[in-house]
Design a protein around this motif. Structure first.
Motif, PDB file in Angstrom:
ATOM      1  N   PRO A 195      -9.517  -3.262  -0.479  1.00 16.46           N
ATOM      2  CA  PRO A 195      -8.728  -3.880  -1.563  1.00 16.46           C
ATOM      3  C   PRO A 195      -7.262  -3.441  -1.491  1.00 16.46           C
ATOM      4  CG  PRO A 195     -10.082  -2.098  -2.425  1.00 16.46           C
ATOM      5  CD  PRO A 195     -10.498  -2.273  -0.996  1.00 16.46           C
ATOM      6  N   LEU A 196      -6.442  -4.298  -0.956  1.00 16.56           N
ATOM      7  CA  LEU A 196      -5.007  -4.035  -0.825  1.00 16.56           C
ATOM      8  C   LEU A 196      -4.224  -5.216  -1.396  1.00 16.56           C
ATOM      9  CD1 LEU A 196      -4.861  -2.643   2.833  1.00 16.56           C
ATOM     10  CD2 LEU A 196      -4.716  -1.321   0.727  1.00 16.56           C
ATOM     11  N   HIS A 201       0.274  -1.874  -2.440  1.00 13.73           N
ATOM     12  CA  HIS A 201      -0.525  -1.102  -3.389  1.00 13.73           C
ATOM     13  C   HIS A 201      -1.917  -0.932  -2.798  1.00 13.73           C
ATOM     14  CE1 HIS A 201       2.310  -1.059  -6.772  1.00 13.73           C
ATOM     15  NE2 HIS A 201       2.644  -2.291  -6.386  1.00 13.73           N
ATOM     16  N   GLY A 202      -2.305   0.331  -2.600  1.00 11.13           N
ATOM     17  CA  GLY A 202      -3.596   0.644  -1.997  1.00 11.13           C
ATOM     18  C   GLY A 202      -3.417   1.555  -0.805  1.00 11.13           C
ATOM     19  N   GLU A 203      -4.497   2.178  -0.388  1.00 10.79           N
ATOM     20  CA  GLU A 203      -4.450   3.112   0.737  1.00 10.79           C
ATOM     21  C   GLU A 203      -4.436   2.333   2.042  1.00 10.79           C
ATOM     22  OE1 GLU A 203      -7.545   5.958   0.443  1.00 10.79           O
ATOM     23  OE2 GLU A 203      -6.931   6.686  -1.534  1.00 10.79           O
ATOM     24  N   SER A 204      -3.233   2.251   2.637  1.00 17.42           N
ATOM     25  CA  SER A 204      -3.042   1.449   3.850  1.00 17.42           C
ATOM     26  C   SER A 204      -2.649   2.292   5.054  1.00 17.42           C
ATOM     27  CB  SER A 204      -1.957   0.408   3.597  1.00 17.42           C
ATOM     28  OG  SER A 204      -0.728   1.053   3.281  1.00 17.42           O
ATOM     29  N   ASN A 205      -2.864   3.588   4.981  1.00 14.71           N
ATOM     30  CA  ASN A 205      -2.499   4.516   6.062  1.00 14.71           C
ATOM     31  C   ASN A 205      -0.986   4.654   6.221  1.00 14.71           C
ATOM     32  OD1 ASN A 205      -5.232   4.998   6.649  1.00 14.71           O
ATOM     33  ND2 ASN A 205      -5.287   3.231   8.054  1.00 14.71           N
ATOM     34  N   LEU A 219       0.867   3.918  -2.307  1.00 11.55           N
ATOM     35  CA  LEU A 219       2.084   3.140  -2.541  1.00 11.55           C
ATOM     36  C   LEU A 219       3.028   3.291  -1.353  1.00 11.55           C
ATOM     37  CD1 LEU A 219       3.769   1.374  -4.460  1.00 11.55           C
ATOM     38  CD2 LEU A 219       4.684   3.486  -5.462  1.00 11.55           C
ATOM     39  N   THR A 220       3.379   2.139  -0.739  1.00 11.12           N
ATOM     40  CA  THR A 220       4.252   2.128   0.433  1.00 11.12           C
ATOM     41  C   THR A 220       5.320   1.054   0.255  1.00 11.12           C
ATOM     42  OG1 THR A 220       2.378   2.791   1.818  1.00 11.12           O
ATOM     43  CG2 THR A 220       4.335   1.970   2.944  1.00 11.12           C
ATOM     44  N   TYR A 221       6.560   1.382   0.693  1.00 11.83           N
ATOM     45  CA  TYR A 221       7.668   0.434   0.617  1.00 11.83           C
ATOM     46  C   TYR A 221       8.208   0.161   2.017  1.00 11.83           C
ATOM     47  CZ  TYR A 221       7.941   1.686  -4.377  1.00 11.83           C
ATOM     48  OH  TYR A 221       7.659   1.919  -5.702  1.00 11.83           O
ATOM     49  N   THR A 222       8.637  -1.080   2.262  1.00 14.99           N
ATOM     50  CA  THR A 222       9.393  -1.441   3.470  1.00 14.99           C
ATOM     51  C   THR A 222      10.682  -2.128   3.026  1.00 14.99           C
ATOM     52  OG1 THR A 222       8.187  -3.536   3.652  1.00 14.99           O
ATOM     53  CG2 THR A 222       7.379  -1.684   4.955  1.00 14.99           C
ATOM     54  N   PHE A 223      11.790  -1.883   3.772  1.00 13.91           N
ATOM     55  CA  PHE A 223      13.105  -2.401   3.385  1.00 13.91           C
ATOM     56  C   PHE A 223      13.778  -3.071   4.582  1.00 13.91           C
ATOM     57  CE2 PHE A 223      12.257   1.198   0.603  1.00 13.91           C
ATOM     58  CZ  PHE A 223      12.516   0.663  -0.653  1.00 13.91           C
ATOM     59  N   CYS A 224      14.553  -4.130   4.271  1.00 13.58           N
ATOM     60  CA  CYS A 224      15.284  -4.851   5.318  1.00 13.58           C
ATOM     61  C   CYS A 224      16.367  -5.699   4.655  1.00 13.58           C
ATOM     62  CB  CYS A 224      14.332  -5.741   6.122  1.00 13.58           C
ATOM     63  SG  CYS A 224      15.114  -6.580   7.515  1.00 13.58           S
TER      64      CYS A 224
END
Length: 748
Positions: free
Chosen positions: A573-574, A650-654, A672-677
């Motif tokens: 669940p992501l 949102h979720g455990e995505s490694n 919680l993970t963020y990507t920026f561009c």
């Protein structure tokens, strides 16, 4: 009657020219002649001064002023007379030629009349008297001259009624003349009833002898000499030689009568019978269409075999196999353009029509070939040359630069198939071959990670299968759409604007090559390995299907996280959310439309993420430093209206293990993970944007600073566990207890 008045007026004009009265005065001549302006209204211009002697002569003698008439040297009195005033009202006893006046008044109105004065000899002592302004004594004796008024007409104005009547008369005479002479002049298309010949040539001569045209030969021995003529001959010979025109006249009258009879006669319609007839006609039309298609299929069967061989040689023997072929886009294009039926369905867009599937297939196949040609992975019969562009610099340092880039142009083989459906130009062109080759090296990649040359990775993604078209719905650019490679690793932006208000391809080439005022993109990326600018890898121009499209090949803004999360969602669940964020140039409460939820806007980020990035102070500092360096570079090229792309998982995505690391990807927590561009940095601040900036309250002023302020607002940095108030209070209590204990122990 009106014509009589008109010619009468013309005659009177000639008579008026001779109506001027000329006085003969040998001893004297006229010395002054005063013309009165229209403002005088016909009144005397000069006011005479009363003489103390009353009406005296021009001297003294046997008159009121003495014995005899006066002997006067000279005097003048000038007055203007309106021609509409009756003769009895003329001043000083002046008379008017009533015959001339009545004649002229029919069609002309006198502007004004100039009265001049002269003197005529009438005999010794027989001169008259006149009141004048001054008197001159010239000697004793009776006067020898009598006063006579000379009248000169000055201009005339025609009356409106005469102009209308005269013009109408001339127009009517002209029309009658044209109608009367139409048949005699041999105007083409004149039927016999209007002067054309409808029976036979004159004097028994053949039409060929008269006209010299073998198509207009008649048989004089027949009762109807035109019996062997067809409709085309009648039209030709009537229009050119006035022969056979009666047939055309009778034919047009007969058609008009038939049409009138059809309109006049109205038969009640049997609805059931009418429906049956309509159904029968539709069935007949369908049968005719099927027969025509069958004949066309039979006629083109040999051609289709040739096209099958062409596709097999170009794209492999299994080019039409839905399970094994990697060129289904070319297959759809061939089926749409040549076969025109049975276009293979697109699993990514099952609701697309056959035309959409076929045209998208053509665009996908041409773009893939263009990209492979720009990577030097395949060689085509292209024309390679260097093109030069003139770039005008704006901003603090004005000036101009000429940039040069290498361009390749060729016509793909698939264009031969497309030409069977579309006759427009089919061509592909790639720009900046050498510059993009350097940008695909690892030195220009995020944190210099990845293979030495990304060209091989791009070629593998392109060769895996057709492009997948989609619309992110973030920006408001006209015609802007995207496609992605089948594996999702690279994106292609279509609809790059080139019009009267914006030339995005030229602006990007300026960034690519650099100018004397700002560095090139390669120089910036080599100096700033942590640059968040999206990596652009190729610029393509596609001309096909009557359209000119510019496309940019770029790296995925999420660095592969988007495609990876979509695969992991099947078992874990992501949730992956995309945001297109801007500073003050956009309303911070603006939300994305319900129909365009692929990429969300500032209002959605404010609602869902509370307008906050849950990063530490150190992580926020790295993000701000990277953005500041990029905005300074873009400001040097006078670029605006770019966006900050934020991907939130949102979720455990490694975490960010599969990416280039910070500042491109931040692992805030385990879930919680963020990507920026930074995206869409090809918009120049030109005249059109300047006008928009004025009417939108300066939305583009200091655009880069607005982006930096926005990031500082949403990413202030959270406190670490050791920076929290609770931890500090615990530490203070422990220190206090230890201090008390140490003090008590010391006292003890």
């Amino acid at each position: 009657q009106w014509s009589c008045h008109f010619f009468r007026g013309v005659r009177c004009m000639t008579h008026m020219a001779a109506s001027e009265v000329t006085a003969s005065a040998p001893p004297f001549d006229s010395r002054t002649l005063t013309e009165l302006s229209e403002d005088d209204g016909g009144q005397t211009m000069a006011t005479a001064t009363e003489s103390p002697h009353g009406d005296c002569g021009w001297g003294y003698g046997a008159g009121p002023c003495g014995p005899g008439g006066g002997l006067y040297s000279y005097g003048t009195s000038t007055e203007a007379v309106d021609t509409h005033v009756p003769a009895e009202q003329l001043p000083h006893g002046q008379k008017r030629n009533d015959a001339v006046y009545s004649c002229m008044s029919v069609c002309f109105r006198m502007d004004r009349v100039i009265l001049g004065t002269s003197w005529n000899y009438v005999g010794e002592g027989k001169g008259g008297y006149s009141k004048v302004s001054t008197y001159n004594f010239v000697g004793r004796g009776a006067g020898s001259f009598e006063k006579e008024v000379r009248t000169t007409h000055y201009g005339c104005r025609p009356r409106r009624c005469c102009l209308v009547v005269s013009g109408s008369t001339l127009l009517l005479v002209g029309l009658c003349t044209v109608v009367a002479l139409r048949g005699k002049l041999g105007i083409p298309g004149t039927p016999a009833a209007y002067g054309g010949d409808s029976a036979s040539p004159a004097s028994g001569a053949t039409a060929a002898q008269l006209t010299g045209d073998p198509d207009c030969v008649v048989d004089p021995n027949e009762k109807d000499p035109y019996i062997n003529w067809n409709v085309q001959q009648h039209e030709w010979c009537c229009g050119n030689y006035k022969l056979g025109c009666q047939f055309l006249l009778d034919r047009s009258q007969k058609q008009a009568q038939q049409h009138a009879a059809q309109i006049a006669v109205k038969v009640p319609r049997n609805e059931s019978l009418f429906a049956a007839q309509q159904q029968q006609q539709q069935q007949q039309q369908q049968q005719q269409w099927q027969q025509r298609e069958a004949r066309a299929a039979t006629a083109h069967q040999n051609d289709w075999a040739i096209w099958d061989d062409f596709m097999s040689d170009t794209y492999g023997v299994n080019w039409e196999d839905e399970d094994s072929s990697r060129n289904l886009d070319a297959a759809r294009c061939m089926q749409w353009a040549v076969y025109r039926k049975d276009v293979i369905e697109d699993k990514n867009d099952p609701e697309a029509s056959e035309d959409d599937r076929g045209q998208n297939g053509c665009i996908s196949a041409l773009l893939r070939e263009a990209i492979l040609g720009s990577l030097d992975k395949k060689t085509f019969e292209w024309e390679e040359k260097v093109k030069q562009y003139s770039v005008l610099q704006t901003g603090p340092a004005n000036g101009g630069d000429d940039i040069s880039v290498k361009v390749r142009t060729w016509n793909p083989l698939l264009c031969q198939a497309i030409a069977q459906r579309s006759r427009s130009v089919c061509q592909v062109r790639v720009y900046g071959v050498d510059e993009f080759a350097k940008l695909r090296k690892s030195a220009a990649m995020p944190n210099r990670m990845g293979p030495v040359d990304f060209s091989d990775n791009i070629a593998k993604s392109i060769e895996k299968g057709p492009l997948v078209f989609f619309s992110p719905g973030a920006g408001k650019s006209r015609g802007s759409s995207f496609s992605t490679t089948s594996d999702g690793n690279f994106k292609i932006k279509l609809g790059i604007r080139k019009d009267m208000t914006m030339n995005e391809p030229k602006h990007f080439l300026k960034i690519l090559v650099g100018t004397s005022k700002a560095p090139s993109m390669l120089q910036h990326l080599e100096r700033n390995t942590n640059s968040l600018l999206n990596r652009y890898l190729s610029l393509i121009k596609l001309r096909a299907l009557g359209q000119d499209k510019y496309a940019l090949l770029m790296m995925d803004a999420s660095y592969g996280e988007d495609a990876r999360i979509q695969k992991m969602k099947r078992s874990i669940p992501l949730m992956y959310t995309r945001y297109d964020l801007k500073g003050k140039s956009r309303d911070q409460d603006e939300k994305q439309k319900t129909s365009k939820q692929f990429t969300l806007l500032n209002g959605d980020f404010k609602e869902r993420e509370k307008n906050y990035l849950d990063l530490t102070k150190d992580q926020c500092r790295k993000l701000r430093q990277a953005v500041q360096a990029d905005t300074a570079f873009l400001e040097g090229h006078n670029l605006i209206d770019y966006s900050l792309f934020v991907g939130v998982t949102h979720g455990e995505s490694n975490g960010c293990k599969a990416t280039a690391g910070e500042p491109f990807c931040f692992e805030a927590t385990k879930s919680l993970t963020y990507t920026f561009c930074l995206l869409d940095y090809i918009n120049n601040f030109n005249f059109a944007k300047g006008i928009e900036n004025i009417f939108k309250g300066g939305k583009f002023t200091n655009y880069g600073q607005g982006i930096n302020n926005f990031i500082s607002q949403i990413c202030p940095g959270r406190l670490e566990w050791y920076e929290s108030t609770e931890f500090r209070m615990c530490c203070a209590i422990i220190v206090f207890v230890l201090t008390v204990a140490a003090g008590g122990a010391g006292l003890w």
